[in-house]
Motif scaffolding. Structure first.
Motif, PDB file in Angstrom:
ATOM      1  N   MET A 172      12.355 -13.142   0.647  1.00 49.51           N
ATOM      2  CA  MET A 172      11.555 -12.543  -0.327  1.00 49.51           C
ATOM      3  C   MET A 172      10.814 -11.368   0.156  1.00 49.51           C
ATOM      4  SD  MET A 172       8.194 -14.567  -2.055  1.00 49.51           S
ATOM      5  CE  MET A 172       9.122 -15.895  -2.720  1.00 49.51           C
TER       6      MET A 172
ATOM      7  N   ASP B 110      13.175  -8.582  -0.289  1.00 53.64           N
ATOM      8  CA  ASP B 110      13.269  -8.123  -1.476  1.00 53.64           C
ATOM      9  C   ASP B 110      12.129  -7.252  -1.725  1.00 53.64           C
ATOM     10  OD1 ASP B 110      15.523  -9.059  -2.525  1.00 53.64           O
ATOM     11  OD2 ASP B 110      14.774 -10.339  -4.019  1.00 53.64           O
ATOM     12  N   ILE B 111      11.038  -7.682  -1.304  1.00 50.91           N
ATOM     13  CA  ILE B 111       9.535  -6.919  -1.633  1.00 50.91           C
ATOM     14  C   ILE B 111       9.704  -5.564  -0.950  1.00 50.91           C
ATOM     15  CG2 ILE B 111       7.156  -6.602  -1.190  1.00 50.91           C
ATOM     16  CD1 ILE B 111       7.191 -10.096  -1.676  1.00 50.91           C
TER      17      ILE B 111
ATOM     18  N   GLY C 174      -4.315  -1.342  -8.178  1.00 51.39           N
ATOM     19  CA  GLY C 174      -5.524  -0.757  -7.941  1.00 51.39           C
ATOM     20  C   GLY C 174      -5.170   0.463  -7.069  1.00 51.39           C
TER      21      GLY C 174
ATOM     22  N   ARG D  27      -0.966  -6.821  -9.769  1.00 48.96           N
ATOM     23  CA  ARG D  27      -2.241  -6.010 -10.054  1.00 48.96           C
ATOM     24  C   ARG D  27      -2.377  -4.712  -9.351  1.00 48.96           C
ATOM     25  NH1 ARG D  27      -5.313  -8.325 -14.095  1.00 48.96           N
ATOM     26  NH2 ARG D  27      -7.309  -7.414 -13.483  1.00 48.96           N
TER      27      ARG D  27
ATOM     28  N   LEU E 139       7.979   0.840  -6.593  1.00 50.99           N
ATOM     29  CA  LEU E 139       6.533   1.230  -6.282  1.00 50.99           C
ATOM     30  C   LEU E 139       6.301   2.285  -5.621  1.00 50.99           C
ATOM     31  CD1 LEU E 139       5.618  -2.695  -5.146  1.00 50.99           C
ATOM     32  CD2 LEU E 139       5.595  -1.587  -7.495  1.00 50.99           C
TER      33      LEU E 139
ATOM     34  N   ARG F 249      -2.544   0.571  -4.495  1.00 53.47           N
ATOM     35  CA  ARG F 249      -2.375  -0.624  -3.997  1.00 53.47           C
ATOM     36  C   ARG F 249      -1.868  -1.505  -4.845  1.00 53.47           C
ATOM     37  NH1 ARG F 249      -6.010  -5.216  -2.860  1.00 53.47           N
ATOM     38  NH2 ARG F 249      -5.828  -5.534  -0.741  1.00 53.47           N
ATOM     39  N   PHE F 250      -0.904  -2.421  -4.616  1.00 50.92           N
ATOM     40  CA  PHE F 250      -0.243  -3.337  -5.502  1.00 50.92           C
ATOM     41  C   PHE F 250      -0.458  -4.943  -4.888  1.00 50.92           C
ATOM     42  CE2 PHE F 250       2.201   0.328  -6.110  1.00 50.92           C
ATOM     43  CZ  PHE F 250       2.289   0.618  -7.503  1.00 50.92           C
ATOM     44  N   GLU F 251      -1.005  -5.712  -5.706  1.00 45.19           N
ATOM     45  CA  GLU F 251      -1.340  -6.892  -5.033  1.00 45.19           C
ATOM     46  C   GLU F 251      -0.183  -7.935  -5.983  1.00 45.19           C
ATOM     47  OE1 GLU F 251      -6.276  -7.128  -4.107  1.00 45.19           O
ATOM     48  OE2 GLU F 251      -5.321  -8.616  -6.009  1.00 45.19           O
ATOM     49  N   ILE F 252       0.715  -8.423  -5.179  1.00 48.07           N
ATOM     50  CA  ILE F 252       1.953  -9.172  -6.069  1.00 48.07           C
ATOM     51  C   ILE F 252       1.597 -10.564  -5.478  1.00 48.07           C
ATOM     52  CG2 ILE F 252       4.304  -9.305  -5.848  1.00 48.07           C
ATOM     53  CD1 ILE F 252       4.614  -6.598  -4.937  1.00 48.07           C
ATOM     54  N   GLU F 253       1.392 -11.439  -6.444  1.00 49.07           N
ATOM     55  CA  GLU F 253       1.349 -12.858  -6.223  1.00 49.07           C
ATOM     56  C   GLU F 253       2.906 -13.591  -6.425  1.00 49.07           C
ATOM     57  OE1 GLU F 253      -1.278 -15.417  -8.467  1.00 49.07           O
ATOM     58  OE2 GLU F 253      -2.994 -14.099  -7.729  1.00 49.07           O
ATOM     59  N   VAL F 254       3.092 -14.431  -5.241  1.00 49.14           N
ATOM     60  CA  VAL F 254       4.290 -14.977  -5.531  1.00 49.14           C
ATOM     61  C   VAL F 254       4.234 -16.457  -5.101  1.00 49.14           C
ATOM     62  CG1 VAL F 254       5.585 -13.037  -4.098  1.00 49.14           C
ATOM     63  CG2 VAL F 254       4.561 -14.852  -2.918  1.00 49.14           C
ATOM     64  N   ALA F 255       5.045 -17.519  -5.651  1.00 46.77           N
ATOM     65  CA  ALA F 255       5.095 -18.748  -5.539  1.00 46.77           C
ATOM     66  C   ALA F 255       5.246 -19.272  -4.174  1.00 46.77           C
ATOM     67  CB  ALA F 255       5.763 -19.390  -6.574  1.00 46.77           C
TER      68      ALA F 255
ATOM     69  N   ALA G  46       2.551 -12.366 -10.680  1.00 53.31           N
ATOM     70  CA  ALA G  46       1.853 -11.338 -11.322  1.00 53.31           C
ATOM     71  C   ALA G  46       1.686 -10.216 -10.401  1.00 53.31           C
ATOM     72  CB  ALA G  46       0.552 -12.130 -11.606  1.00 53.31           C
TER      73      ALA G  46
ATOM     74  N   PHE H 179      10.639 -12.384  -7.517  1.00 55.72           N
ATOM     75  CA  PHE H 179       9.615 -13.099  -6.823  1.00 55.72           C
ATOM     76  C   PHE H 179       8.373 -12.940  -7.488  1.00 55.72           C
ATOM     77  CE2 PHE H 179      10.741  -8.723  -5.251  1.00 55.72           C
ATOM     78  CZ  PHE H 179       9.280  -7.969  -5.407  1.00 55.72           C
TER      79      PHE H 179
ATOM     80  N   ALA I 291      11.695  -3.467  -3.329  1.00 58.14           N
ATOM     81  CA  ALA I 291      11.247  -3.062  -4.430  1.00 58.14           C
ATOM     82  C   ALA I 291      10.187  -2.179  -4.227  1.00 58.14           C
ATOM     83  CB  ALA I 291      10.304  -4.303  -5.144  1.00 58.14           C
TER      84      ALA I 291
ATOM     85  N   PHE J  97      14.546  -8.269  -9.412  1.00 55.08           N
ATOM     86  CA  PHE J  97      13.548  -8.962  -8.434  1.00 55.08           C
ATOM     87  C   PHE J  97      12.809  -9.987  -9.236  1.00 55.08           C
ATOM     88  CE2 PHE J  97      13.741  -4.339  -6.850  1.00 55.08           C
ATOM     89  CZ  PHE J  97      14.484  -4.588  -5.722  1.00 55.08           C
TER      90      PHE J  97
ATOM     91  N   GLU K 170       0.762  -1.273   0.037  1.00 52.49           N
ATOM     92  CA  GLU K 170       0.137  -0.061  -0.084  1.00 52.49           C
ATOM     93  C   GLU K 170       0.857   1.188  -0.129  1.00 52.49           C
ATOM     94  OE1 GLU K 170      -3.374  -2.043   2.767  1.00 52.49           O
ATOM     95  OE2 GLU K 170      -2.190  -0.453   3.638  1.00 52.49           O
TER      96      GLU K 170
ATOM     97  N   ARG L 103       2.156  -5.760   3.195  1.00 49.90           N
ATOM     98  CA  ARG L 103       1.227  -6.741   4.227  1.00 49.90           C
ATOM     99  C   ARG L 103       1.187  -8.150   3.266  1.00 49.90           C
ATOM    100  NH1 ARG L 103      -4.001  -6.523   4.341  1.00 49.90           N
ATOM    101  NH2 ARG L 103      -4.195  -4.905   2.933  1.00 49.90           N
TER     102      ARG L 103
END
Lengths: 81, 81
Positions: free
Chosen positions: A55, A58-59, B40, B38, A67, A42-48, B36, B33, A62, B31, A7, A78
């Motif tokens: 990680m 690292d985020i 918002g 998104r 961002l 607001r960023f939604e980051i999908e990670v494996a 994907a 990680f 970033a 980076f 956020e 979060r």
């Protein structure tokens, strides 16, 4: 798969014209609840897999460099449940 | 004073060029990680006193009509602790 949310909001001392536009539009539409509005990203980051401490570090990096602009913005990382 | 947060994200089936741009930029900065991303919007609405059910219903209505476009976006209203 986990989702990490970043956020990004303008610092309180930075003028926020987008938020002010929303705050000015609300009463015109009949909504009187808002004393102040701030708008951010607001960023939604999908990670494996499950996020590791490396990680998340690292985020954080970033979030600081890509961002958000740390001069005028604050960010919050979060892990979504 | 309470803060109500409205989170607005593009629906999953809607193309998100901003998120794709971030997802493409991350590996260029080293980076790796993200699977994907998104992007918002996030609104912080300050209200006087404790939020009542009527106020929250009003905020839902404002989120539907002003803060989001329900054709392509979803929204979530949260009361911040």
């Amino acid at each position: 798969m986990a989702t990490i949310v970043v956020e990004v909001m303008l610092k309180a001392e930075i003028l926020d014209p987008q938020g002010q536009a929303v705050a000015a539009a609300l009463p015109r539409l009949g909504f009187t609840f808002a004393k102040a509005v701030r708008q951010g990203k607001r960023f939604e980051i999908e990670v494996a897999g499950t996020p590791t401490p490396e990680m998340l570090a690292d985020i954080e990096k970033a979030a600081q460099t890509l961002l958000s602009n740390p001069v005028i913005e604050t960010y919050l990382v979060r892990v979504e449940a």
